[in-house]
Design a protein around this motif. Structure first.
Motif, PDB file in Angstrom:
ATOM      1  N   ILE B 471      -0.104 -17.903   2.988  1.00 22.75           N
ATOM      2  CA  ILE B 471       0.524 -17.837   4.295  1.00 22.75           C
ATOM      3  C   ILE B 471       2.020 -18.020   4.103  1.00 22.75           C
ATOM      4  CG2 ILE B 471       0.685 -18.894   6.574  1.00 22.75           C
ATOM      5  CD1 ILE B 471      -2.235 -19.880   6.069  1.00 22.75           C
ATOM      6  N   GLY B 472       2.774 -17.104   4.698  1.00 19.62           N
ATOM      7  CA  GLY B 472       4.203 -17.111   4.492  1.00 19.62           C
ATOM      8  C   GLY B 472       4.937 -18.207   5.236  1.00 19.62           C
ATOM      9  N   LYS B 473       4.743 -18.199   6.574  1.00 15.60           N
ATOM     10  CA  LYS B 473       5.548 -19.109   7.381  1.00 15.60           C
ATOM     11  C   LYS B 473       4.880 -20.467   7.496  1.00 15.60           C
ATOM     12  CE  LYS B 473       6.563 -15.561  10.534  1.00 15.60           C
ATOM     13  NZ  LYS B 473       6.507 -15.294  11.961  1.00 15.60           N
ATOM     14  N   SER B 474       5.732 -21.489   7.609  1.00 14.86           N
ATOM     15  CA  SER B 474       5.174 -22.844   7.655  1.00 14.86           C
ATOM     16  C   SER B 474       4.427 -23.080   8.970  1.00 14.86           C
ATOM     17  CB  SER B 474       6.274 -23.881   7.465  1.00 14.86           C
ATOM     18  OG  SER B 474       7.269 -23.650   8.423  1.00 14.86           O
ATOM     19  N   GLU B 475       4.969 -22.418  10.109  1.00 16.31           N
ATOM     20  CA  GLU B 475       4.240 -22.639  11.377  1.00 16.31           C
ATOM     21  C   GLU B 475       2.869 -21.976  11.344  1.00 16.31           C
ATOM     22  OE1 GLU B 475       7.287 -21.145  11.180  1.00 16.31           O
ATOM     23  OE2 GLU B 475       7.603 -19.746  12.834  1.00 16.31           O
TER      24      GLU B 475
END
Lengths: 230, 877
Positions: B471-475
């Motif tokens: 998963i790229g984004k932390s959110e």
């Protein structure tokens, strides 16, 4: 006859029987009042102060038995029940609820008059009986001595109380149940065989011909009667 | 008085009831031994031979001698019952023949091997049930059993010997035994007997000694059997002390509660509790707390088995429902005034329960207050067994899992092209919605699968970088874990709600079904409707075939053979009705039947049977309690209808009797009044002689005679009517012959002929029991008949005599008799022989016969050789 001024009330729904009784009783010197149903009968039994009531058990408006009970609520007047044969049960109930004698229809006028006389004699209040004589039987209550044709007869105490009961009710029918209750006590009121044995003994000791008794007679299905020997 | 030592009135009452029942029931004597070969059969047969010698009607029902010569020798002297041969799968099996014993009804039957399992096709599955039936029929039984076969001891025995015991008998049969004899020899002696070949043949002996008859085993078994006997003696002493108010160390009103679940540990717990309650003389209650989580099928069966076992071993069984097991248990414990709670130590602890609530045992200990708590450990191997079986026992099949996965993938596939428009975060919400909705159609397993799959699919296919689990984004990482957690919790929660709803629905369905039945039954106005409604309700609710048959007035079951029920089924139905016990398929009695049969009982008795056809044992065991409720209600309704019917009939009868009496009374009144008037008037006229001359007097007398005759006729007619209507009541009382004779001779018309009549009554004639008035009437009729049909100079003789049981009355005359051919018809109604001066009604003799018949006596007429007719009346005294 010694029965002037005696009022007799006849309660019977049959006009013929009422007429017959009126004629024959008046002929014997009684004053006769008539009632054709229970309501009238009860009214008259208060109004005319009868010395004796003749009550038919089959009345149209009320059962004779309950009329009997109502009469006994306010009066000790002797009652003779008139009934047809085959109603021994009703007769015994009537006797047990206070009537003094019974006679079955059809009846013999002579027999009826004799019953009436016996009943009225019995209820003379002044008549105390320290001594009792009937035929050749003689009983002295003060000494408890019993004689038959001037010969002393020994009775056991039960036999004597039975005899005394018969004498107290002389001429009148008494039911098995009543005798047993009076002489032996209430718990014995069904033990008819006791009674048979003791009556047989009384007859043996007191009757001149025990196998054909004239004094202690059986009223079939109802009880016994001590006949007054006239 | 010390309240503690005062005998409990209930206990005393039970004692009295026990003794009363024992009068009707046969007596049971059980010979108990520690194992085979101790000589149970031998001592049993010795006692049987003794009883036989004393003249007791003894029968050998079934004894296996195992070729032991001493035993066979004893058997030689006793009458033996042939064995019944059953063929099962081509093998011939010899069995005890229960029916022929019931038919022969001996006083005492010897039936060996109490724990025996009967061959398929027998009436009962177990021999002890045969024996119970014998006892119920008042036949005494001697039987023998080894200690390892006793239900509550079988676990212990198999632990000691390592051999699993299959054939067991419930402890209750040991308790109901009137006598127990322990047949005991020392292990050494038994081994000696074995090696002497007195128990088994040589080759069998070696096997036996190696496998079972080890000295250690034997000692342990011996201790068990001695203890069993000692327990019983102890109990007897206590009973004796209680009945005879002897102060002793016993303490009454102990009450044990055991918590029962589906686990196999519970089975052991139940057995243990029974032993303890027996030795403590305490009553015991087995409680199961139903929680909202429904048990799976395997557990349900296991639970029912456990509850059945508890019932069999004498426990009172209570099933209650509560969200929380501990609360439920404590509530019942308080209601039942329990002094001790026994539970099993539960080995299973899952992660959730460790977090959310402390385990049952700890909580129970904390919250039980004054009630003692006893925790019994279970054997570990049974725990494994449970797990093994639990795994595949989940509610949903593989198919559901596939469907569930399929739905998730399909939705994902549909959403894939849209994801670029609506954005991948929206996809997560839609998938979440799917997980929330799934429990509506799926079981908990598939829902969980979906809950796990959805976040993974979302991550893999939708979250950039696509087609990786990265998963790229932390959110998005945060979102993924939230999704994962929400899906899981929603799945679990909705599943649980669904399950609760299901349980509630089931319970409500039951309540509604019962309510509907009660409603339908209360609306039913006759027996037929009650039965139809009940059958309809049972068939609708349980989805089974069912029928109900009631007993007829003769106390026999009304069964038509032409119904499409086989005669085999009918015989089961009959058995159930006569024994008032359930039987048929899935039960221990007559299991070969197609239906399960229950006696249909109300509070006052058994009225018939109900048959229900279940298709599998599981649904039968589950539904039985509810079915019994249905049948109880039906039984009460049937009883209500039957009592109503009876009351109605009694009322009609009473009414008809009243009508009859009224009619009869008025008839007799109407007929007799005119006669009474005539007779009364005429007798008055006869007595007043002065009014008339002699010839008029003659006429009066004629009127009198005629009216007497008319009266006799009327009375005869009325008597006849009364006899024919069957309304004649014979009121027997003690009577005296002389009295009877005098009353007869006192009748006016007979009195007039008195000189023609002689009577002969022996001295000391005893009293006899008859209806005085009726017999008098019978004799009067016969004598009137004799007077009417014979010339005036004929003599009539009345004789009484008696023997041991009869009274004889004969009436004879020295007239000309009657023609032979007329003799038979003499008692017929309106039959009159041709003779000039008769004047009879033709009814008198037939009335006499009617009266004598009503007394169960006889009357006969004979022509005497010396001439004349003779009537002989024979009456039972």
């Amino acid at each position: 006859m010694n029965c002037m001024n005696e009022n007799i009330l006849v309660i019977d729904d049959e006009i013929q029987i009422r007429r017959l009784l009126k004629i024959s009783l008046e002929d014997s010197g009684y004053k006769v009042f008539l009632a054709g149903n229970a309501k009238e009968g009860l009214q008259e039994s208060v109004n005319c102060r009868p010395s004796l009531i003749l009550l038919d058990l089959g009345l149209p408006d009320e059962d004779g038995l309950s009329v009997m009970k109502k009469i006994r609520e306010f009066s000790e007047t002797p009652v003779i029940v008139l009934s047809v044969r085959n109603s021994e049960k009703d007769i015994v109930s009537a006797l047990d609820s206070g009537s003094n004698d019974y006679i079955t229809k059809p009846f013999n006028t002579g027999e009826l008059l004799a019953r009436i006389r016996a009943c009225l004699r019995l209820y003379k209040p002044e008549q105390k009986i320290p001594q009792f004589i009937n035929g050749n039987l003689e009983v002295d209550f003060s000494t408890r001595e019993v004689k038959v044709s001037d010969k002393i007869v020994k009775l056991t105490s039960t036999e004597f109380s039975l005899l005394a009961l018969f004498i107290r009710n002389a001429g009148k029918v008494i039911t098995h149940g009543y005798i047993l209750k009076e002489v032996w006590g209430k718990p014995f009121s069904d033990e008819v065989q006791y009674l048979r044995v003791y009556v047989a003994q009384l007859r043996k000791k007191l009757e001149s011909n025990p196998s054909n008794p004239v004094m202690f007679v059986t009223e079939s299905g109802i009880g016994y009667r001590m006949k007054i020997i006239e | 008085m010390d309240s503690e030592s005062r005998p409990d009135p209930d206990e005393l009452l039970k004692q009295i009831k026990d003794t009363e029942q024992n009068h009707l029931k046969g007596k049971l004597k059980i010979y108990i031994g520690m194992c085979a070969g101790v000589g149970k059969t031998f001592s049993m047969l010795q006692d049987a031979a003794k009883a036989h010698g004393k003249g007791v009607d003894t029968l050998i029902g079934f004894v296996e001698t195992h070729g032991r010569s001493e035993t066979e020798f004893l058997l030689f002297y006793l009458p033996q019952l042939p064995r019944k041969t059953l063929t099962y799968k081509g093998i011939e099996l010899n069995e005890f023949d229960l029916d022929s014993v019931l038919e022969k009804k001996p006083r005492l039957v010897i039936v060996d091997e109490l724990a025996h399992t009967n061959a398929p096709g027998s009436r009962h599955t177990k021999r002890y049930l045969d024996i119970l039936e014998l006892l119920d029929n008042g036949i005494d039984v001697f039987t023998a059993v080894n200690v390892q076969h006793i239900e509550s001891l079988s676990d212990t025995v198999s632990r000691i010997t390592g051999i699993k015991v299959n054939e067991t008998v419930p402890d209750s049969i040991i308790e109901i035994a009137d006598e127990i004899e322990l047949v005991d020899i020392s292990p050494e002696e038994l081994l000696q007997r074995l090696s002497d070949g007195k128990v088994y043949t040589a080759d069998k002996t070696r096997d036996a000694v190696e496998n079972f008859f080890r000295k250690g085993n034997l000692s342990a078994l011996r201790e068990l059997s001695l203890r069993l006997a000692a327990d019983r003696v102890d109990r007897q002493v206590r009973n004796y002390m209680q009945v005879n108010k002897i102060h002793g160390p016993w303490k009454s009103s102990q009450r044990i509660i055991i918590g029962v679940s589906s686990s196999p540990d519970s089975t052991e717990l139940i057995r243990w509790a029974r032993r303890v309650s027996y030795t403590m003389n305490a009553s015991w209650v087995a409680v199961h707390v139903e929680t909202p989580v429904p048990p799976d099928e395997y557990r349900r069966v296991a639970l029912n088995k456990n509850l059945e076992l508890a019932r069999e071993l004498g426990a009172e069984v209570i099933v209650t429902s509560d969200v929380d097991v501990v609360n439920g248990l404590l509530r019942i414990a308080k209601n039942e005034n329990a002094t001790l709670i026994v539970i099993g130590k539960s080995p299973k602890k899952n992660v959730f329960s460790a977090f959310f609530k402390s385990d049952i045992v700890t909580r129970l200990l904390n919250e039980s207050g004054t009630i003692d708590v006893f925790v019994v450990s279970g054997s570990s191997e049974s725990g494994n067994e449970e797990k093994k079986i639990r795994m595949p026992a989940s509610q949903s099949g593989v198919f559901q899992y596939l469907v569930s996965a399929g739905i998730v993938f399909t939705i994902a596939l549909l959403l894939y092209p849209l994801s670029s428009i609506i954005g991948y975060q929206t996809v997560a919400l839609i998938l979440l919605l799917v997980v929330t909705l799934l429990p509506l159609v799926m079981g908990p397993g598939p829902v969980l699968l979906a809950a796990l799959l959805c976040p993974v699919i979302w991550n893999y296919f939708f979250v950039p970088p696509k087609f990786t689990i990265l998963i790229g984004k932390s959110e998005d990482i945060l979102m993924f874990f939230s999704f994962f957690f929400i899906a899981l919790v929603t799945g679990v929660l909705t599943t649980r709600i669904r399950q609760r709803e299901k349980v509630m629905k089931q319970r409500e369905e039951r309540a509604v079904a019962l309510y509907r039945l009660a409603n339908d039954l209360s609306k039913a106005v006759n027996l037929e409707e009650v039965i139809n409604e009940s059958v309809k309700n049972i068939e609708n609710y349980f989805k089974v075939k069912s029928f109900i048959r009631l007993a007829g007035c003769d106390g026999k079951l009304k069964l038509n053979v032409n119904e499409n029920i086989s005669s085999k089924e009918l015989s089961v139905a009959e058995w159930v009705y006569t024994n008032s016990k359930k039987a048929g398929r899935f039960t221990d009695s007559l299991p070969f039947a197609e239906y399960v049969y229950y006696p249909l009982t109300g509070p006052r008795g058994t009225y018939g049977i109900a048959a229900v056809k279940f298709f599998d044992k599981v649904s039968f065991m589950e539904q039985e309690t509810l079915l019994k409720n249905f049948l109880n209600q039906t039984g009460s309704a049937v009883e209500r209808e039957i009592l109503n019917d009876r009351a109605g009939k009694a009322m009609i009868l009473e009414e008809s009797e009243r009508l009859y009496k009224t009619l009869f009374d008025s008839l007799s009144h109407e007929l007799k009044t005119p006669i009474a008037t005539i007779m009364g008037s005429v007798s008055f006229l006869i007595e007043r002689k002065k009014d008339s001359n002699a010839s008029v007097q003659e006429l009066y007398k004629e009127i009198n005679t005629a009216s007497i005759r008319l009266n006799v006729l009327v009375e005869n007619l009325l008597d006849m009517a009364r006899l024919e209507s069957g309304k004649l009541v014979v009121n027997k009382k003690p009577c005296e012959a002389r009295d009877l004779m005098n009353s007869v001779l006192d009748k006016q018309d007979i009195k007039e002929n008195k000189n023609r009549i002689t009577a002969d009554i022996p001295e000391n004639m005893p009293l006899f029991f008859v209806d005085f008035t009726l017999i008098e009437q019978a004799l009067v009729n016969i004598i009137r008949n004799a007077i009417a049909y014979t010339p005036d100079e004929t003599k009539i003789k009345l004789q009484f005599s008696h023997d041991g049981s009869y009274l004889y009355i004969t009436v004879s005359d020295n007239g000309i008799g009657v023609p032979e051919q007329d003799l038979d018809r003499l008692f017929d109604k309106f039959y009159r022989i041709e003779r000039k001066n008769s004047g009879g009604t033709g009814l008198g003799l037939s009335i006499s016969k009617g009266i004598i018949d009503a007394h169960k006596g006889t009357i006969n007429a004979y022509n005497m050789t010396s001439g004349g007719l003779k009537f002989v009346i024979k009456l039972p005294r």
